[in-house]
Enzyme design. Structure first.
Site, short mmCIF file in Angstrom:
data_model
loop_
_atom_site.label_atom_id
_atom_site.label_comp_id
_atom_site.label_asym_id
_atom_site.label_seq_id
_atom_site.Cartn_x
_atom_site.Cartn_y
_atom_site.Cartn_z
N GLY A 64 -2.69 4.66 -3.66
CA GLY A 64 -3.18 3.29 -4.01
C GLY A 64 -2.24 2.23 -3.64
N GLY A 67 -4.90 1.30 6.41
CA GLY A 67 -4.19 0.04 6.13
C GLY A 67 -5.02 -1.22 6.66
CG ASP A 68 -5.31 -1.70 10.73
OD1 ASP A 68 -4.06 -2.02 10.41
OD2 ASP A 68 -5.33 -0.66 11.77
CB SER A 94 -0.87 0.02 1.24
OG SER A 94 -0.26 0.14 2.49
CG MET A 95 2.42 2.23 -2.69
SD MET A 95 2.90 1.93 -4.45
CE MET A 95 1.27 1.90 -5.38
N GLY A 96 -0.48 4.66 0.51
CA GLY A 96 -0.99 5.99 0.79
C GLY A 96 -2.06 6.27 -0.46
#
Ligand SMILES: Nc1ncnc2c1ncn2[C@@H]1O[C@H](COP(=O)(O)OP(=O)(O)OP(=O)(O)O)[C@@H](O)[C@H]1O
Ligand SMILES: [Mg+2]
Length: 323
Positions: A239, A265-266, A234-236
Site C-alpha cells: 500500500g 505509481g502513475d 508507495s510500497m507496492g
C-alpha cells in the site's frame, strides 16, 4: 464514511502533466529468440509511454482532461498524437529533432526470457528548454495543478525541476513531483507541494533502508518538517502512507489479480490529483489514489476499468494508521 468519492465527474482541464523523457515501448514477440541468428517476429506492439503521459491517460479514464507537455521527437511523434486524440488530452509537447527513445523488449515466451534493447533519446538544447518554458508559461493562465513526472533527459540540467517548481509556486500553482535520484533530491530544494516516491526512491534519497512502516512515516514527517506539504510513499502491495502536518493514513489494497504492474505509481498520482481537485480529505484521497492504482494493475497498459469498478475499489481499500 464520506461516500462522496466520484471518480468520473467531468472536469475541465486544470491539470498539466510534464514528461521530459518519454519513451515508446515496443514489444516484439519472438518465440525461441536466438542471438546472432535470423529471428522472426510473431507479433509486435508499440505503446507510447512516459510517466506524465501515463498520468494524463489515467486522468482521462477518470473523467479529467489534462494538458500534457514535455519533449517528444518529431520523427515518431504520430503514436503520441494518436493517443492524445483518442484520450482528448491537450497536446502541449515541444517537438525535438529526431526520435523519442524507443525501448524494445524482445519477448521469448518459449524460454521465458526478455531481452531489452534501449535507444538513446533526443538531446534537449537550451533553445528547446526556452521553448518548453514558454509553453509552460502559456499554461499558467488556466491550470492549477502541475504534475512533474520522471527522469530528466540528456541536456536538461539537474536543477531543472527546482527552478520550475520555484516559478510555479511563485505563480500560486500546486506542484506534485514524482521522480527519483538527483532530480528528486534537487527538486526537493524548491519544496513541491506533494511528492510520491516509492519506498526504494525514498531509501535512495535518504541513503538508508526503511525496514518498518514506522521508519517510513518518520522519514515522511522529516520531509514535511522541511516544508513539503504532503508526502505519499508507495510500497507496492503493502500500500501507501499518505502524510501531512495534520496526520497520516496507511492505505492498503486488497489482494488483486495483477495483470501488469506498469504504471501503478502513475495511476496513484492520477487518482491523488483527482481527489485533490474534488477537495476530498486525506482518507478519501488515499482511497481514490489506491483504487486508481488497483485499476491500473487489473488492466493491461495505462488504462482503467469503468468508473463504477473504481468506485467499488475505493470501498475495498483498508485504512489504518502506523502505531
Ligand atoms: N502487487 C500489488 N498488489 C496490490 N497493489 C499494488 C501492487 N503493486 C502496487 N500496488 C498499488 O499501487 C501503488 C503504487 O505502486 P508502487 O509502490 O509499485 O509504485 P511505483 O513503484 O511508483 O510504480 P511505477 O513503476 O508506476 O512508478 C501501491 O501503493 C499499491 O496501492
Ligand atoms: Mg513511481
Amino acid at each position: 464514511m464520506n461516500t462522496s468519492i466520484n471518480p468520473s465527474i467531468n472536469h475541465s482541464s486544470q491539470i498539466v502533466t510534464l514528461t521530459l523523457n518519454p519513451a515508446i515501448d515496443q514489444s516484439l514477440m519472438v518465440p525461441g529468440f536466438r542471438v546472432g541468428e535470423v529471428n522472426r517476429v510473431a507479433r509486435e506492439q508499440s505503446d507510447p509511454g512516459g510517466k506524465g503521459v501515463n498520468v494524463s491517460c489515467f486522468l482521462a479514464d477518470l473523467g479529467y482532461t489534462s494538458a500534457a507537455s514535455g519533449f517528444i521527437g518529431i520523427d515518431n511523434s504520430q503514436i503520441f498524437e494518436q493517443l492524445f486524440a483518442e484520450k482528448a488530452i491537450a497536446d502541449d509537447f515541444v517537438r525535438l529533432p529526431g526520435k523519442t527513445r524507443v525501448n524494445i523488449k524482445i519477448i521469448d515466451a518459449e524460454r521465458h526470457r526478455i531481452t531489452d534493447v534501449n535507444f538513446p533519446g533526443p538531446i534537449a538544447t537550451s533553445r528547446d528548454l526556452q521553448l518548453l518554458n514558454h509553453k509552460l508559461k502559456s499554461l499558467l493562465f488556466d491550470h492549477d495543478w502541475f504534475v512533474l513526472s520522471g527522469s530528466l533527459p540528456e541536456g536538461v540540467p539537474g536543477d531543472y525541476y527546482a527552478d520550475l517548481i520555484q516559478c510555479l509556486k511563485q505563480a500560486g500553482k500546486k506542484v506534485m513531483l514524482d521522480t527519483s535520484g538527483t532530480a528528486l533530491r534537487e527538486g526537493l530544494a524548491a519544496k513541491p507541494d506533494v511528492i510520491k516516491p516509492n519506498i526504494n526512491e525514498l531509501e535512495q534519497l535518504l541513503g538508508t533502508t526503511l525496514q518498518t512502516p514506522e521508519m517510513v512515516l518518520a522519514a515522511a514527517h522529516a520531509l514535511i518538517q522541511d516544508g513539503i506539504e504532503e508526502v505519499v510513499v508507495s510500497m507496492g502491495k503493502q500500500g501507501a502512507i499518505f502524510a501531512n502536518r495534520d496526520g497520516h493514513v496507511w492505505a492498503v489494497p486488497p489482494a488483486v489479480a495483477v495483470k501488469s504492474t506498469v504504471g501503478a505509481g502513475d495511476a496513484m498520482v492520477a487518482g491523488y490529483i483527482a481527489a485533490r481537485i474534488q477537495q476530498l480529505d486525506l482518507e478519501q484521497r488515499a482511497r481514490l489514489a489506491t483504487a486508481t492504482a488497483m485499476g491500473a494493475l487489473t488492466a493491461l497498459g495505462p488504462r482503467l476499468p469503468a468508473a463504477d469498478v473504481i468506485q467499488t475499489y475505493t470501498q475495498q481499500v483498508s485504512i489504518k494508521t502506523v502505531d
